[in-house]
Enzyme design. Structure first.
Site, PDB file in Angstrom:
ATOM      1  N   ASP A   1       9.854  -5.003   7.379  1.00 55.29           N
ATOM      2  CA  ASP A   1       8.838  -4.045   7.828  1.00 55.29           C
ATOM      3  C   ASP A   1       9.127  -3.508   9.230  1.00 55.29           C
ATOM      4  OD1 ASP A   1       7.577  -4.079   5.460  1.00 55.29           O
ATOM      5  OD2 ASP A   1       5.651  -4.805   6.180  1.00 55.29           O
TER       6      ASP A   1
ATOM      7  N   ASP B   1       1.823 -10.805   7.106  1.00 53.16           N
ATOM      8  CA  ASP B   1       2.298 -10.022   5.952  1.00 53.16           C
ATOM      9  C   ASP B   1       3.642  -9.374   6.266  1.00 53.16           C
ATOM     10  OD1 ASP B   1       0.542  -8.511   7.778  1.00 53.16           O
ATOM     11  OD2 ASP B   1       1.140  -6.792   6.576  1.00 53.16           O
TER      12      ASP B   1
ATOM     13  N   GLY C   1       0.811  -1.213   0.000  1.00 49.61           N
ATOM     14  CA  GLY C   1       0.000   0.000   0.000  1.00 49.61           C
ATOM     15  C   GLY C   1       0.841   1.258   0.000  1.00 49.61           C
TER      16      GLY C   1
HETATM   17  P1  AMP Z   1       2.065  -2.638   8.120  1.00 55.36           P
HETATM   18  O1  AMP Z   1       1.406  -2.388   9.421  1.00 55.36           O
HETATM   19  O2  AMP Z   1       3.169  -1.696   7.790  1.00 55.36           O
HETATM   20  O3  AMP Z   1       2.484  -4.053   7.934  1.00 55.36           O
HETATM   21  O4  AMP Z   1       0.963  -2.361   7.008  1.00 55.36           O
HETATM   22  C1  AMP Z   1      -0.203  -3.124   6.863  1.00 55.36           C
HETATM   23  C2  AMP Z   1      -0.886  -2.799   5.559  1.00 55.36           C
HETATM   24  O5  AMP Z   1      -1.280  -1.418   5.539  1.00 55.36           O
HETATM   25  C3  AMP Z   1      -0.014  -2.994   4.324  1.00 55.36           C
HETATM   26  O6  AMP Z   1      -0.829  -3.454   3.285  1.00 55.36           O
HETATM   27  C4  AMP Z   1       0.481  -1.609   4.049  1.00 55.36           C
HETATM   28  O7  AMP Z   1       0.857  -1.454   2.713  1.00 55.36           O
HETATM   29  C5  AMP Z   1      -0.709  -0.760   4.420  1.00 55.36           C
HETATM   30  N1  AMP Z   1      -0.316   0.610   4.796  1.00 55.36           N
HETATM   31  C6  AMP Z   1       0.297   0.993   5.938  1.00 55.36           C
HETATM   32  N2  AMP Z   1       0.536   2.319   5.930  1.00 55.36           N
HETATM   33  C7  AMP Z   1       0.077   2.789   4.756  1.00 55.36           C
HETATM   34  C8  AMP Z   1       0.038   4.072   4.132  1.00 55.36           C
HETATM   35  N3  AMP Z   1       0.534   5.175   4.723  1.00 55.36           N
HETATM   36  N4  AMP Z   1      -0.517   4.152   2.910  1.00 55.36           N
HETATM   37  C9  AMP Z   1      -1.017   3.068   2.294  1.00 55.36           C
HETATM   38  N5  AMP Z   1      -1.013   1.839   2.815  1.00 55.36           N
HETATM   39  C10 AMP Z   1      -0.474   1.688   4.031  1.00 55.36           C
HETATM   40 MG    MG Z   2       3.662  -4.658   6.430  1.00 55.42          MG
END
Ligand code: AMP
Ligand code: MG
Length: 533
Positions: free
Chosen positions: A294, A284, A111
């Site tokens: 991550d 993920d 994302g």
């Molecule tokens: P994470 O907590 O970093 O593993 O993110 C979980 C999901 O949320 C993943 O699909 C990320 O790509 C999406 N995500 C987190 N932050 C953002 C953001 N600022 N913009 C778009 N997608 C996000």
């Molecule tokens: Mg992630």
């Protein structure tokens, strides 16, 4: 790098896209949507207003066979902000799903990450270049695809620090500020502020996560699941053979899962060894290569507490607390096992691999803890000493990193309370009871060392090779962030340099090894973090 290999300019990189060549993708509009049948979506990075380089990793430049001087050129900041594509780049976001905090969350995907393409080096390695924070993709769900400087500094510094600690990880090539503001409500409590936007270029042979396989399994896309597994095995685990050409592909898939279990066990042992808490071990966020991936609300155990989690989102459940990491990794592996089960058709090999994870983790964990204590090798009765060490660390506020580092200085004469003093946070906890307990533990420890018969100098050197002096403590990152937000990048670069040699003494740099100061005890970014980034 081989001295004979001429360093390259940016435009000379050999960039390929085998992932896109082999797997089904999606060329639909760049808007948030489900992408059934696709492993990725093509998407262009967003233009940054005025990209400025904050820092670059020399080791990563070298691994890519780039001339380090390239990082200082305006073109470098342009490319790694997403403003200019190099020949061969075909930007795309990967589709994956995942279990978040124990629950299936459906499609997630890149994302806020965009893969640019894979660099093939003359040394025969391959590295995917991935921009984090370069704008929206079909997987951005409710968010903007951007990243703020605060979280980008943390990811950039910690992933390089992890590499230098000798722990498998995704890497970071560059950190660029975009010249634009990004609004974030850091603790989701109605206090948004505008922060500087930034883009990190992350690098890894592959960013495939458990969730990349889970999504196709959940969608019943068995042929895509198989193609993705074949791709992963052939490109990242070639020693296992090619399932497409094997008379018994199920056996190769089973070996592959076993190898993922082994790598994950080793990774978590490493995290436990240095006191790293990932903070969001959703499926993920686990790499099939066994890399740390991550960097979000991660933290380092300062005051040793197995129940500690740096992630405020996890404060009530503590699912991702330090002491839970081995168990959660196993849970995540079980989810991956479920996902690839259709390729194998039997549960037995998957179950035995999971048991293998537990066995390997337990063995290696004990050996790692024995090495931290400077024991030549694990012997009968050491488990009890190791467990007593952990109880001792938990008895009063004790800095895990400093405790082990200073323990190396303890010899047969020295006073343990003096030698270990830098590790203790609170004078008022140094009661007679505690001191008596510490001395009893030291008596046992010295008796055990005497059985090894190693001399002080060689034990000291061996301990300093496994017990880092410098780790990327949250408060240190926060100091660098405070400056960086004012446009001063010196501390980011100093920290990057300090963390290149975490096991060395580095005289004159003691301040970067100091335990968390009192001001940081309750400060946001130092003791509390959220997923907001
Ligand atoms: P994470 O907590 O970093 O593993 O993110 C979980 C999901 O949320 C993943 O699909 C990320 O790509 C999406 N995500 C987190 N932050 C953002 C953001 N600022 N913009 C778009 N997608 C996000
Ligand atoms: Mg992630």
């Amino acid at each position: 790098m081989d001295a004979k290999v001429r360093p390259l300019g940016l435009d000379e990189l050999d960039i390929r896209n085998p992932f896109l060549d082999v797997l089904p993708g999606d060329d639909g509009p760049n808007q948030v949507r489900q992408t059934p049948g696709a492993c990725y979506s093509r998407v262009a990075p967003r233009r940054a207003k005025s990209p400025t380089l904050v820092a670059a990793s020399n080791e990563m430049l070298e691994a890519l066979e780039l001339d380090p001087a390239v990082a200082k050129t305006p073109a470098f900041a342009e490319v790694f902000a997403g403003n200019r594509l190099l020949d061969g780049m075909d930007p795309h976001a990967a589709c994956y799903g995942g279990h978040q905090f124990g629950h299936w969350a459906g499609q997630l995907g890149d994302g806020r990450a965009i893969n640019l393409g894979e660099v093939a080096t003359r040394a025969g390695d391959h590295y995917m270049l991935q921009l984090k924070g370069a704008g929206q993709t079909p997987y951005s769900r409710m968010a903007d695809g951007l990243a703020v400087l605060r979280s980008s500094v943390r990811e950039f510094l910690c992933s390089e620090a992890m590499h230098h600690l000798g722990i498998p990880t995704t890497r970071a090539l560059s950190l660029v500020v975009t010249g634009e503001g990004v609004v974030r409500d850091m603790f989701y409590d109605g206090h948004p502020r505008t922060e500087p936007g930034a883009v990190v270029c992350r690098v890894a042979p592959s960013f495939l996560r458990f969730g990349n396989f889970e999504i196709h399994a959940a969608r019943g896309e068995t042929e895509i699941l198989r193609a993705l597994a074949d791709y992963a095995i052939v490109t990242e685990f070639p020693e296992l053979g090619d399932p497409r050409e094997s008379a018994d592909p199920a056996a190769i898939y089973a070996d592959w899962f076993e190898e993922i279990c082994r790598r994950t066990a080793d990774l978590v042992v490493d995290w436990m060894r240095v006191g790293f808490v990932h903070g969001v071990m959703n499926t993920d966020n686990l790499s099939i290569l066994g890399l740390t991936i991550d960097y979000g609300p991660y933290g380092w155990l300062e005051d040793y507490d197995p129940q500690w989690t740096p992630n405020t989102t996890d404060a009530s459940g503590r699912r991702y607390a330090y002491g839970n990491q081995p168990r959660i990794a196993m849970w995540n592996l079980s989810q991956l096992a479920n996902a690839i089960h259709p390729l194998i058709g039997r549960t037995e090999p998957l179950e035995s691999a999971l048991e293998g994870y537990a066995t390997r983790f337990n063995e290696r964990f004990l050996s790692a803890m024995a090495a931290k204590l400077g024991l030549a090798e694990l012997a009968e009765g050491d488990q009890a000493l190791i467990e007593e060490t952990q109880r001792l660390l938990g008895a009063i506020e004790t800095d895990m990193t400093l405790f082990y580092r200073h323990l190396a200085d303890l010899d047969s004469e020295s006073d343990p309370a003096e030698v270990l003093a830098p590790a203790f946070y609170r004078e008022d906890q140094m009661t007679d009871d505690y001191l008596a307990r510490l001395r009893r533990w030291v008596d046992d420890y010295r008796a055990r060392l005497a059985r090894d018969g190693r001399d002080h100098a060689s034990r000291h050197a061996a301990m300093n090779r496994v017990n880092p002096k410098f780790v990327m403590r949250n408060y240190l990152a926060q100091l660098a962030i405070d400056d960086a937000e004012q446009g001063d990048y010196a501390a980011v670069n100093t920290l990057l340099d300090v963390m290149r040699r975490p096991y060395d003494e580095q005289p004159g740099r003691e301040t970067w090894a100091a335990r968390r100061p009192e001001w940081a005890r309750h400060r946001a970014g130092c003791s509390m973090l959220s997923c907001s980034s």
